[in-house]
Design an enzyme around this catalytic site. Structure first.
Site, PDB file in Angstrom:
ATOM      1  N   HIS A   1      -7.748  25.392  -4.977  1.00 38.72           N
ATOM      2  CA  HIS A   1      -8.432  25.327  -6.283  1.00 38.72           C
ATOM      3  C   HIS A   1      -9.701  26.193  -6.266  1.00 38.72           C
ATOM      4  CE1 HIS A   1      -9.780  22.853  -9.915  1.00 38.72           C
ATOM      5  NE2 HIS A   1     -10.872  23.505  -9.583  1.00 38.72           N
ATOM      6  N   GLU A   2     -10.498  26.071  -5.212  1.00 36.35           N
ATOM      7  CA  GLU A   2     -11.773  26.810  -5.156  1.00 36.35           C
ATOM      8  C   GLU A   2     -11.534  28.310  -4.972  1.00 36.35           C
ATOM      9  OE1 GLU A   2     -14.203  25.249  -6.239  1.00 36.35           O
ATOM     10  OE2 GLU A   2     -13.255  23.292  -6.020  1.00 36.35           O
TER      11      GLU A   2
ATOM     12  N   CYS B   1     -11.071  19.699 -12.998  1.00 36.16           N
ATOM     13  CA  CYS B   1     -12.037  20.755 -12.703  1.00 36.16           C
ATOM     14  C   CYS B   1     -13.326  20.491 -13.457  1.00 36.16           C
ATOM     15  CB  CYS B   1     -11.447  22.102 -13.119  1.00 36.16           C
ATOM     16  SG  CYS B   1     -12.553  23.487 -12.830  1.00 36.16           S
TER      17      CYS B   1
ATOM     18  N   HIS C   1     -10.665  29.933  -8.125  1.00 33.89           N
ATOM     19  CA  HIS C   1     -11.858  30.243  -8.931  1.00 33.89           C
ATOM     20  C   HIS C   1     -12.414  31.627  -8.579  1.00 33.89           C
ATOM     21  CE1 HIS C   1     -12.815  26.824 -11.434  1.00 33.89           C
ATOM     22  NE2 HIS C   1     -12.789  25.968 -10.436  1.00 33.89           N
TER      23      HIS C   1
HETATM   24 ZN    ZN Z   1     -12.613  23.927 -10.609  1.00 32.74          ZN
END
Ligand code: ZN
Length: 195
Positions: free
Chosen positions: A152-153, A110, A156
């Protein structure tokens, strides 16, 4: 404009981001943010960037996996990662559905935790319903590496980082990963580090 990428420890990375209205999406300020995020992602370089990572607590992220990022990878490595190029696109107010929950396990990193990586399990196939940068509806079906990027995004946008999801015993520097594990099957790293 290249933006500063917020680092782990900043509260903006731990708060759920808020949705954008269609009016906000049409606003030049959001369009400028998208352009700057794209420039920032290219410069990093990386395959995804979420707005909270540049300090904006809104449900917007960008994805781009260029062919040049994998030109050194072998066919076997690409097959193991189930990785194919993904053209630049924007996801806004995404809703993620798991289509195939069987875990895909691979090293993940990341831009908000630079220099580190760990094996992180992700669902193999997902569907994402979202808006694009014009406010149009989009439905994305993704598997393998692309599904990993989307998970993953979207994490976030929910205040989560891969370190919440990773196999902690596989956490390492990118330098050691490149030296010791990059050329080996991920299952071997798992077998040795997770025992
Ligand atoms: Zn990330």
């Amino acid at each position: 404009m290249i933006l500063k990428i917020v680092q782990a420890g900043d509260p903006v990375l731990r708060e759920p981001a808020r949705e954008l209205s269609r009016d906000e999406i049409a606003d030049p300020a959001i369009q400028e943010l998208i352009a700057s995020m794209h420039e920032t992602l290219r410069a990093a370089p990386g395959v995804g960037l979420a707005a909270p990572q540049v300090g904006a607590p809104i449900r917007l992220a960008i994805v781009e996996d260029l062919p040049e990022y994998t030109k050194e990878a072998t066919a076997q490595q690409l097959a193991e990662r189930e990785r194919v190029p993904v053209p630049f696109h924007v996801i806004i107010n995404p809703r993620l559905t798991i289509v195939d929950a069987s875990p895909a396990e691979f090293f993940e990193g990341c831009l908000s935790l630079p220099g580190f990586t760990a094996i992180t399990p992700r669902a193999r196939k997902v569907r994402v319903e979202c808006l694009d940068e014009t406010g149009g509806q989009r439905v994305i079906e993704a598997s393998g590496w692309y599904a990993r990027i989307l998970q993953h995004e979207i994490d976030h946008l929910n205040g989560k980082l891969y370190i919440d999801q990773m196999y902690r015993r596989t956490f390492m520097t990118l330098e050691d990963y490149a030296h010791d594990w990059k050329e080996k099957p991920v299952q071997e790293a798992k077998r040795i580090l997770l025992k």
